[in-house]
Design a protein around this motif. Sequence first.
Motif, PDB file in Angstrom:
ATOM      1  N   PRO A  27       0.867  -1.203  -0.065  1.00 62.71           N
ATOM      2  CA  PRO A  27       0.185  -0.017   0.069  1.00 62.71           C
ATOM      3  C   PRO A  27       0.936   1.200   0.139  1.00 62.71           C
ATOM      4  O   PRO A  27       1.913   1.325   0.301  1.00 62.71           O
ATOM      5  CB  PRO A  27      -1.055  -0.232   1.352  1.00 62.71           C
ATOM      6  N   LEU A  28       0.339   2.437  -0.447  1.00 65.24           N
ATOM      7  CA  LEU A  28       0.941   3.688  -0.455  1.00 65.24           C
ATOM      8  C   LEU A  28       0.449   4.430   0.926  1.00 65.24           C
ATOM      9  O   LEU A  28      -0.796   4.287   1.311  1.00 65.24           O
ATOM     10  CB  LEU A  28       0.570   4.605  -1.596  1.00 65.24           C
ATOM     11  N   LEU A  29       1.448   4.619   1.597  1.00 66.36           N
ATOM     12  CA  LEU A  29       1.067   5.236   3.058  1.00 66.36           C
ATOM     13  C   LEU A  29       0.942   6.678   2.992  1.00 66.36           C
ATOM     14  O   LEU A  29       1.780   7.495   2.347  1.00 66.36           O
ATOM     15  CB  LEU A  29       2.118   4.747   3.933  1.00 66.36           C
ATOM     16  N   ARG A  30      -0.189   7.375   3.444  1.00 60.20           N
ATOM     17  CA  ARG A  30      -0.440   8.705   3.580  1.00 60.20           C
ATOM     18  C   ARG A  30      -0.559   9.191   5.059  1.00 60.20           C
ATOM     19  O   ARG A  30      -1.421   8.320   5.902  1.00 60.20           O
ATOM     20  CB  ARG A  30      -1.332   9.161   2.769  1.00 60.20           C
ATOM     21  N   LYS A  31      -0.111  10.193   5.618  1.00 57.03           N
ATOM     22  CA  LYS A  31      -0.434  10.742   6.904  1.00 57.03           C
ATOM     23  C   LYS A  31      -1.662  11.657   6.784  1.00 57.03           C
ATOM     24  O   LYS A  31      -1.649  12.616   5.962  1.00 57.03           O
ATOM     25  CB  LYS A  31       0.680  11.221   7.483  1.00 57.03           C
ATOM     26  N   VAL A  32      -2.815  11.416   7.661  1.00 56.55           N
ATOM     27  CA  VAL A  32      -3.889  12.285   7.578  1.00 56.55           C
ATOM     28  C   VAL A  32      -4.233  13.022   8.886  1.00 56.55           C
ATOM     29  O   VAL A  32      -4.268  12.311  10.050  1.00 56.55           O
ATOM     30  CB  VAL A  32      -5.224  11.525   7.085  1.00 56.55           C
ATOM     31  N   THR A  33      -4.311  14.428   8.696  1.00 53.06           N
ATOM     32  CA  THR A  33      -4.608  15.265   9.878  1.00 53.06           C
ATOM     33  C   THR A  33      -6.051  15.846   9.933  1.00 53.06           C
ATOM     34  O   THR A  33      -6.462  16.150   9.036  1.00 53.06           O
ATOM     35  CB  THR A  33      -3.507  16.279  10.118  1.00 53.06           C
ATOM     36  N   THR A  37     -10.344  17.640  15.037  1.00 45.41           N
ATOM     37  CA  THR A  37     -10.209  17.011  16.258  1.00 45.41           C
ATOM     38  C   THR A  37      -8.444  16.910  16.682  1.00 45.41           C
ATOM     39  O   THR A  37      -8.119  16.630  17.695  1.00 45.41           O
ATOM     40  CB  THR A  37     -10.407  15.397  16.222  1.00 45.41           C
ATOM     41  N   GLY A  38      -7.600  17.081  15.769  1.00 43.77           N
ATOM     42  CA  GLY A  38      -6.427  17.106  16.000  1.00 43.77           C
ATOM     43  C   GLY A  38      -5.799  15.693  15.544  1.00 43.77           C
ATOM     44  O   GLY A  38      -4.540  15.404  15.854  1.00 43.77           O
ATOM     45  N   ASP A  39      -6.683  14.586  15.501  1.00 45.76           N
ATOM     46  CA  ASP A  39      -6.255  13.202  15.295  1.00 45.76           C
ATOM     47  C   ASP A  39      -5.341  13.210  14.019  1.00 45.76           C
ATOM     48  O   ASP A  39      -5.653  13.642  13.021  1.00 45.76           O
ATOM     49  CB  ASP A  39      -7.490  12.599  15.043  1.00 45.76           C
ATOM     50  N   VAL A  40      -4.062  12.394  14.152  1.00 46.53           N
ATOM     51  CA  VAL A  40      -3.060  12.245  13.006  1.00 46.53           C
ATOM     52  C   VAL A  40      -3.065  10.561  13.071  1.00 46.53           C
ATOM     53  O   VAL A  40      -2.800   9.885  13.940  1.00 46.53           O
ATOM     54  CB  VAL A  40      -1.869  12.735  13.399  1.00 46.53           C
ATOM     55  N   ARG A  41      -3.312  10.250  11.830  1.00 44.40           N
ATOM     56  CA  ARG A  41      -3.217   8.505  11.556  1.00 44.40           C
ATOM     57  C   ARG A  41      -2.536   8.496  10.135  1.00 44.40           C
ATOM     58  O   ARG A  41      -2.512   9.279   9.264  1.00 44.40           O
ATOM     59  CB  ARG A  41      -4.486   8.007  11.886  1.00 44.40           C
TER      60      ARG A  41
END
Length: 526
Positions: A27-33, A37-41
């Motif tokens: 998979p291609l990995l991306r960081k989503v903010t 809510t400030g949630d980062v995953r």
Amino acid sequence: MLAPDGAPVDVDLAYTLAANEGVCVRPLLRKVTDRATGDVRTVPIRCGSTRESVCPPCATKARRVRMQQCREGWHLTEDPPLPERGFGEEPGGHEVEEGPGEVEQSQCERRVRSTRRRQDAPGLPRVPMEDRTTGQAFTAPDGTCYRPSMFITWTLPSYGKVIPGTGIPADPARYDYRRAALDALHFPKLVDRLWQNLRRCAGFKVQYFSAVEAQRRLAPHLHAAIRGAIPRKTIRQVTKATYFQLWWPAFDEIRYQGDRLPVWDREAGGYCDPETGHPLTTFRDALDELDDDPDARPAHVVRFGQQTDVKGLIGGSKDSERAVGYLCKYLTKSVADTYADPATSGLTEDQHTAYEAHIGRLHEQVLWLPCTPECANWLRYGIQPDAAGPGLTPGMCPAPHHDRENLGIGGRRVLVSRQWSGKTLTEHRADRAAVVRQALEAAGIDAPEADRCAADVLDDDGLPRFVWEDVPVDQRDYPAVILASVREHRAWKAQYEQAKTIAVQRESPPQLACGQSFGKGEGDRP
């Protein structure tokens, strides 16, 4: 079993587990903010590869979507709408009609060469054209109405004797590898002409779903599902009359090779002879010379072979369903790997060695022959490629045609006419996801939001709520991401199985697309 959280996970184990569960293995990995809510995953995105050697789950999913696309358009009784083609969609069918003669257009400019048909090719009859894409219906004496369609296979001619059942040339020295390579490189152009001629002679807007595959001898051939029935006599006549002439400068004589190659002259803005400094003929000037020569001949002519297999099929029959599977059977494999696997090819060890040598000899021709007017291989023949720039090296053209896995077939492997099903491939993918979503909602199970984390979801300030960023290489933990994807996939699969059980208990099972399930390698996440 999944490894406990925090425990080290072997990469190979994670790969095997993902492949068995039908989860993308690369998979291609991306960081989503989430700005709200400030949630980062970290979010994995399917690679979407269509090659089994790259990602088996994604390739299997792509093949099943193609099978659905093939089924939906094959035996229609009404003309489907013309789909709106969006960015990234396949262009589909070819609606261009030829004039009294042939129209040859080079890729480097709008250069048109009009000639009469070749004297060694049969003529093409013209019939009145009907504004329809469906086939005619026939009524049997018992009153049953039939609307047959067709499954046709076109092949290229022989290039030399092969050992039966192996695809290995009986005498490699007498096998015409150059012609085989040129036919493969320009096979798509021959196929374009086939559809143009078939529509002209069939009398209606023939719609098709076709796949380009390699025969065991490695020559490409075309499997095509065609909506409606066309007389076999017409098909044979069109096949014999169809050809493609390649009006390019001659490339029979190798003038530069090894360490003696043309050099780039920055001041002249072109390539020159390494010894005399004289500039090489440009591709366009070479075409001008060809146009001015009354005795000029095409550099190559591609024709179909004598073997054409034609079958008539009825929608909904077992034969029709088997044909769909056969049509899409090898879409997940590269051309060279279709029959090269010793575990499935049925060849002895010596035969497998000879077959690999056959692949190598064909690849040697494909590697050095020019594929387009812009190909760097033109420098071998003393011609500057069109739109040439510094850094071009013969044998190093980046076009996929030259790759060993493609053996000349560098374009799309699936060719679909625009009015086949009335949907784009993206819409077919969405249909499969919608079926799963409907089943979950009917069972009272909350389905994940279709636009979750979408970049067009806005926050209260009118700006995108979710910000997507690439994950730095040193922060990528593929085993952990893959295991999380497997856990999520298992949860969704369990929910879907529960939804199907509830539907059965209610005596109203969900209407799934033919062959769809949420099992191994087949699930479509909503």
